[in-house]
Design a protein around this motif. Structure first.
Motif, PDB file in Angstrom:
ATOM      1  N   ASP A 108       0.832  -1.208   0.000  1.00 29.86           N
ATOM      2  CA  ASP A 108       0.000   0.000   0.000  1.00 29.86           C
ATOM      3  C   ASP A 108       0.867   1.259   0.000  1.00 29.86           C
ATOM      4  OD1 ASP A 108      -2.685   1.436   0.551  1.00 29.86           O
ATOM      5  OD2 ASP A 108      -1.469   2.047   2.264  1.00 29.86           O
ATOM      6  N   GLN A 109       1.899   1.263   0.843  1.00 24.82           N
ATOM      7  CA  GLN A 109       2.773   2.438   0.965  1.00 24.82           C
ATOM      8  C   GLN A 109       3.542   2.687  -0.322  1.00 24.82           C
ATOM      9  OE1 GLN A 109       2.566   4.351   3.936  1.00 24.82           O
ATOM     10  NE2 GLN A 109       3.390   5.782   2.435  1.00 24.82           N
ATOM     11  N   ILE A 110       4.037   1.598  -0.938  1.00 27.49           N
ATOM     12  CA  ILE A 110       4.784   1.726  -2.198  1.00 27.49           C
ATOM     13  C   ILE A 110       3.870   2.309  -3.280  1.00 27.49           C
ATOM     14  CG2 ILE A 110       5.944   0.444  -4.040  1.00 27.49           C
ATOM     15  CD1 ILE A 110       6.773  -1.598  -1.778  1.00 27.49           C
ATOM     16  N   CYS A 111       2.654   1.772  -3.387  1.00 25.32           N
ATOM     17  CA  CYS A 111       1.702   2.268  -4.403  1.00 25.32           C
ATOM     18  C   CYS A 111       1.313   3.712  -4.118  1.00 25.32           C
ATOM     19  CB  CYS A 111       0.456   1.387  -4.446  1.00 25.32           C
ATOM     20  SG  CYS A 111       0.733  -0.260  -5.131  1.00 25.32           S
ATOM     21  N   HIS A 112       1.038   4.014  -2.840  1.00 23.85           N
ATOM     22  CA  HIS A 112       0.648   5.378  -2.459  1.00 23.85           C
ATOM     23  C   HIS A 112       1.730   6.380  -2.879  1.00 23.85           C
ATOM     24  CE1 HIS A 112      -1.176   8.579   0.031  1.00 23.85           C
ATOM     25  NE2 HIS A 112       0.082   8.939   0.211  1.00 23.85           N
ATOM     26  N   GLY A 134     -14.749   6.326   3.981  1.00 19.19           N
ATOM     27  CA  GLY A 134     -14.082   5.853   5.190  1.00 19.19           C
ATOM     28  C   GLY A 134     -13.057   4.752   4.978  1.00 19.19           C
ATOM     29  N   PHE A 135     -12.819   4.334   3.722  1.00 16.06           N
ATOM     30  CA  PHE A 135     -11.799   3.297   3.487  1.00 16.06           C
ATOM     31  C   PHE A 135     -10.436   3.860   3.882  1.00 16.06           C
ATOM     32  CE2 PHE A 135      -8.900   0.620   1.024  1.00 16.06           C
ATOM     33  CZ  PHE A 135      -9.417  -0.641   1.284  1.00 16.06           C
ATOM     34  N   PRO A 136      -9.647   3.117   4.691  1.00 18.89           N
ATOM     35  CA  PRO A 136      -8.464   3.724   5.318  1.00 18.89           C
ATOM     36  C   PRO A 136      -7.168   3.677   4.518  1.00 18.89           C
ATOM     37  CG  PRO A 136      -8.836   1.544   6.241  1.00 18.89           C
ATOM     38  CD  PRO A 136      -9.951   1.792   5.254  1.00 18.89           C
ATOM     39  N   LYS A 137      -7.156   3.029   3.359  1.00 15.86           N
ATOM     40  CA  LYS A 137      -5.894   2.825   2.637  1.00 15.86           C
ATOM     41  C   LYS A 137      -6.000   3.286   1.184  1.00 15.86           C
ATOM     42  CE  LYS A 137      -3.837   0.766   6.156  1.00 15.86           C
ATOM     43  NZ  LYS A 137      -2.513   1.062   6.701  1.00 15.86           N
ATOM     44  N   HIS A 159     -12.123  -5.716  -1.689  1.00 16.11           N
ATOM     45  CA  HIS A 159     -12.095  -4.669  -0.653  1.00 16.11           C
ATOM     46  C   HIS A 159     -11.277  -5.050   0.580  1.00 16.11           C
ATOM     47  CE1 HIS A 159     -16.195  -3.378  -2.513  1.00 16.11           C
ATOM     48  NE2 HIS A 159     -15.172  -3.036  -3.271  1.00 16.11           N
ATOM     49  N   GLY A 160     -10.283  -5.933   0.390  1.00 18.78           N
ATOM     50  CA  GLY A 160      -9.379  -6.255   1.492  1.00 18.78           C
ATOM     51  C   GLY A 160      -8.568  -5.026   1.880  1.00 18.78           C
ATOM     52  N   ILE A 161      -8.443  -4.785   3.179  1.00 15.94           N
ATOM     53  CA  ILE A 161      -7.725  -3.605   3.685  1.00 15.94           C
ATOM     54  C   ILE A 161      -6.268  -3.985   3.963  1.00 15.94           C
ATOM     55  CG2 ILE A 161      -7.596  -1.880   5.522  1.00 15.94           C
ATOM     56  CD1 ILE A 161     -10.608  -2.321   5.990  1.00 15.94           C
ATOM     57  N   PRO A 162      -5.309  -3.268   3.373  1.00 11.86           N
ATOM     58  CA  PRO A 162      -3.902  -3.551   3.671  1.00 11.86           C
ATOM     59  C   PRO A 162      -3.624  -3.509   5.171  1.00 11.86           C
ATOM     60  CG  PRO A 162      -4.054  -2.110   1.776  1.00 11.86           C
ATOM     61  CD  PRO A 162      -5.448  -2.238   2.327  1.00 11.86           C
ATOM     62  N   SER A 163      -2.736  -4.420   5.609  1.00  7.58           N
ATOM     63  CA  SER A 163      -2.450  -4.558   7.047  1.00  7.58           C
ATOM     64  C   SER A 163      -1.006  -5.027   7.231  1.00  7.58           C
ATOM     65  CB  SER A 163      -3.405  -5.584   7.665  1.00  7.58           C
ATOM     66  OG  SER A 163      -3.082  -6.886   7.196  1.00  7.58           O
ATOM     67  N   ASP A 164      -0.676  -5.429   8.458  1.00 10.86           N
ATOM     68  CA  ASP A 164       0.679  -5.927   8.722  1.00 10.86           C
ATOM     69  C   ASP A 164       0.808  -7.422   8.425  1.00 10.86           C
ATOM     70  OD1 ASP A 164      -0.796  -6.986  10.778  1.00 10.86           O
ATOM     71  OD2 ASP A 164       0.324  -6.010  12.387  1.00 10.86           O
ATOM     72  N   ASP A 180      -6.086  -3.958  -6.288  1.00  9.84           N
ATOM     73  CA  ASP A 180      -7.063  -3.116  -6.985  1.00  9.84           C
ATOM     74  C   ASP A 180      -6.618  -1.660  -6.849  1.00  9.84           C
ATOM     75  OD1 ASP A 180      -9.311  -1.892  -8.056  1.00  9.84           O
ATOM     76  OD2 ASP A 180     -10.728  -3.165  -6.991  1.00  9.84           O
ATOM     77  N   ILE A 181      -6.420  -1.026  -7.987  1.00 12.79           N
ATOM     78  CA  ILE A 181      -5.877   0.337  -8.055  1.00 12.79           C
ATOM     79  C   ILE A 181      -6.890   1.269  -8.712  1.00 12.79           C
ATOM     80  CG2 ILE A 181      -4.045   1.788  -9.041  1.00 12.79           C
ATOM     81  CD1 ILE A 181      -2.933  -0.254  -7.055  1.00 12.79           C
TER      82      ILE A 181
END
Length: 254
Positions: free
Chosen positions: A42-46, A64-67, A79-84, A96-97
């Protein structure tokens, strides 16, 4: 909301947004390896979207999606939310981009294999991608939305997979989600008739097991009820006067 027919200026902007979304999926390929977390992806794509493309990641804070991206692993449909959570060998993951550039959206997703995956996982991925392209092939003025859904459903079910029905493709432009709803099941000849200038996504989600799903407590993550594997591919498509143009095509698909 009625279906918007895009003018040439809007189509030009959608082409750019679509190309950028495709480029994010191309950029992330070498990073999808065992041991990486979906937060890191997520961070790399962001960073790439914001710094390199000077664009906006559409999912971030959308309802409200957090990522900035969606990462859906194994039995997660979408709609999986990136996590650790770290990816492990044998996982399959949909990334999904959606990017916004000059107010217009480009939306696409791709399946990735983390190392070697099982033959049944690979087959699911392949058939899901083939169902998307079989649907894209028939996109032209005069085709109906029911025709699109019918092609996907027929191909999926003939290969013994089920089609998720709770999520669909959608019109796209200045808004992330516009009319029409593009179902991935249905009857040929029914529904809205396609016209040149329409832009929408087709994004079939197929399961190895039953089609039924549930949404987890986070309010976003959709998973298969029977915990069977799920796969999804997505493209943004323009209806042209003579056929179609895939606005999110990657180099590997050309």
């Amino acid at each position: 909301m009625s279906i918007s027919i895009k003018n040439q200026s809007e189509i030009d902007k959608m082409r750019i947004a679509g190309k950028l979304a495709a480029e994010v999926l191309e950029m992330i390929v070498p990073h999808v390896v065992p041991g990486v977390t979906t937060d890191e992806l997520d961070q790399i794509c962001h960073n790439y979207i914001v710094n390199d493309q000077q664009a906006i990641p559409a999912p971030l804070n959308y309802r409200g999606f957090p990522k900035s991206i969606c990462t859906s692993i194994n039995q997660t449909i979408c709609h999986g939310i990136p996590s650790d959570k770290k990816l492990k060998k044998g996982d399959i993951i949909n990334i999904d981009i959606t990017v916004i550039k000059d107010e217009y959206h480009g939306d696409t997703s791709k399946m990735f294999c983390v190392g070697a995956v099982s033959p049944h996982a690979q087959r699911l991925i392949n058939i899901t991608q083939e169902s998307l392209f079989k649907a894209i092939e028939i996109v032209k003025p005069g085709t109906t939305l029911g025709d699109i859904g019918h092609v996907i459903q027929k191909y999926a079910e003939s290969n013994r997979y089920s089609v998720v029905r709770e999520f669909c493709g959608h019109g796209i432009g200045k808004q992330f989600h516009e009319d029409p709803h593009v179902m991935h099941f249905g009857k040929a000849g029914e529904g809205e008739v396609l016209q040149a200038g329409m832009i929408f996504t087709i994004e079939p989600m197929l399961n190895i097991g039953k089609r039924h799903m549930k949404v987890l407590k986070d309010g976003w993550t959709a998973v298969t009820k029977d915990r069977s594997l799920s796969a999804q591919w997505e493209h943004t498509i323009l209806v042209t006067p003579t056929g179609h143009e895939v606005l999110t095509l990657r180099q590997e698909e050309m």
